[in-house]
Design an enzyme around this catalytic site. Sequence first.
Site, PDB file in Angstrom:
ATOM      1  N   ASP A 178       1.045  -1.464  -0.142  1.00 40.70           N
ATOM      2  CA  ASP A 178       0.206  -0.041  -0.172  1.00 40.70           C
ATOM      3  C   ASP A 178       0.958   1.395  -0.191  1.00 40.70           C
ATOM      4  O   ASP A 178       2.333   0.904   0.017  1.00 40.70           O
ATOM      5  CB  ASP A 178      -0.723   0.012   1.145  1.00 40.70           C
ATOM      6  N   TRP A 179       0.290   2.357  -0.875  1.00 46.14           N
ATOM      7  CA  TRP A 179       0.892   3.838  -0.730  1.00 46.14           C
ATOM      8  C   TRP A 179       1.740   4.257   0.864  1.00 46.14           C
ATOM      9  O   TRP A 179       1.075   4.905   1.809  1.00 46.14           O
ATOM     10  CB  TRP A 179       0.292   4.800  -0.619  1.00 46.14           C
TER      11      TRP A 179
END
Length: 738
Positions: free
Chosen positions: A285-286
Amino acid sequence: MTRRLTVRTAIATAILAAAASGPAPARDTAPVILAKDSKGSPAERAATMLAQMTQAEKLSLLEGYFATDFARNKFTAPEAAREGSAGYVPGIPRLGIPPQWQTDAGLGVASQGGAKQKRAATALPSGPASAATFDTDLAYEAGRMVGGEARAYGFNVMLGGAVNLLREPRNGRNFEYAGEDPLLAGTIAGAQIAGVQSNHVIDTVKHFALNDQETDRGTGNFDIDGAAFRMSDLLAFELAIERGQPGSAMCAYNLVNGLHACESPFLLTQVLRDEWGWQGYVMSDWGAAHSTAASANAGLDQESGYGLQIAAWFGADKLDAALDRGEIAPARIDLMVARILTAMFAQGLIDDPVTGTRAIDFAADRAIAQRDAEAGIVLLKNDGNLLPMATSAKRIAVIGGHADKGVLSGGGSSQVYPDGDNAAPGVGPKGWPGPEIFYPSSPVEELRRQLPGARIDYADGSDPAAAAELAKNADLVIVFGTQWASESIDVPLHLDEAQDALIDAVAAANKRTVVVLETGGPVLTPWAAKVPAILEAWYPGRMGGAAIANVLTGKVNPSGRLPMTFPKSLDQLAYPGEPRKKEATYAEGAAVGYKWFDAKGLEPQFPFGHGLSYTTFTYNHLKVKRSGDGLVASVRVTNTGERAGGDAVQIYVGGKGWEAPKRLGGFAKVQLWPGHDTTVEIPIDARLLAVWDSSRHGWTRAAGRYSVTVARSSRDLGETVTIDLPASHLPSDWKPRR
Ligand code: BGC
């Protein structure tokens, strides 16, 4: 090649330079085999590419960029990125390997809040609405539609297969997910993933795993018993992966049992690969990666979102240093690259590359969004058959929820922007995680279109006395209750007090009151006994106003069933105070949702699986027999009412020593004309008849008597048959035969 990277760290520069013009390997006198010309299976073609790649080229595939400018980090997105989107991974032009253009998410092609220009895209109804359809064919169609729009806009990776279990009813992202039951959630999400990928676009199952709330999502450590994990959240992922075969998986922000999800060997290697045999690649995920060697060795293949995160754990300098120190073996880097390339070949990204020039047929796509919304709306209550509304109604009062303008959507990275403007601008936060967007599909306008002979008045509900006055003189009142939810926040289990009071005031003024809810998940309905009819419309997507109006007028017969339990009160939750914080244990284990309510003997307000219709269905001739390692149930369904309609036939199974007395064992959606019947065969997965056995590391079924029940909901049970089954054990890598 010119770039506009303002944060020019050594890594970023090196990666981009290599991507643009990296020198060929030593054997550069041999003719280059372009990706499209490579031969063999996806894995063989990936190996052919790998053998031709320089080290810098390899490393360039392991670090992705945020594809939107991000002022806080003085970051300007790479020029070749699709502006305003989630991610970009440079390609290797020398070898004909295209970039990965990544876009959110499951409800349609999203735009980041910071996008200079938002991409107009068709928003599906929210995840619970798609789950409420209990219709896997429709979920596939919905995925096909959003994947088609992604492709048309030049994206070849969608970040859309969100299947975190609805374990915390207040999770602000429940609107992206598919409810509380692992079978239903995994099946619907899996079908949607397959639909997305039918466009030769990779889809991403996420957020792996246990990102079941937003409170402390980045720092929280969520513990769960190993067996319970297998029978709940992991089962939802396992089913989604089996059915959807996503090219990628996204590891979550949170820690799981003491380790960051993106550096958990248990999650990323043992479960995903060694046991489930999944062949895709794991992206973070970012900003969810927290290390270089530990993450790479645990099974993370690609770090995402450089620019939004600036740690760049998989930047070339850090990876090179870890290689030099011997913390990462060169073969590990090759494996990571091979996985990414294999998925690109397998999903058709090389042989059918995106061009970004395909036109979108918005009319056709809206029709799918509308069908999905209509099939997902749940009629919770309909005393005295108040609905469908009588054609004789001459004065209709509609109150609240900006229903004169449009319908609500959920916020955060999954936000899909409609064509045209926000229908009700200025509501909610301006910046992240907002803005709060209303799609321009007004229930009031749709009702006026369908009922030209009726007078339809609207009051915004800000003045409860004025609303009550309007209600008093109406033949029918429709009052909207809305709750905005978003990524990065959790929300209360109730509508705001003003809306609850408004519904009370309106219901007191007119007994013929329908409440229409637009919420991301369950809410308390303290006024439920005071109103004869309630519809849960979720966030109904781009065509939500039309879908709501069609159900109210009876043009569409509602067939949605709740994919989650609606509690009566906060204290019925497994963790009532507020969402758990920091160091937390999901002590309810696999007893999530209706299983918790059943195990504790609690009476819900509206049970999982519940939903009314304008017709009636009966079930007969329930039979069950063994089939492979599992069972198959068959039942005859008859439409005994006077309207055509859809029914979600639910089969629950019961056994001893489970987390709860029963589990959803299978389901089927049928459409029947009045007076017609059909016999449905519903397979029951062997894992749903077993418990995860930690000592034997697999699914163990005790010998004994099992019940199989056909039901209208988890609390409205029909006929039960029993079957005696011998003991059995299935290994952790067991898969159903298809
Ligand atoms: C979300 C992901 C999303 C990513 C890229 C993160 O904040 O958790 O679901 O795909 O951003 O926008």
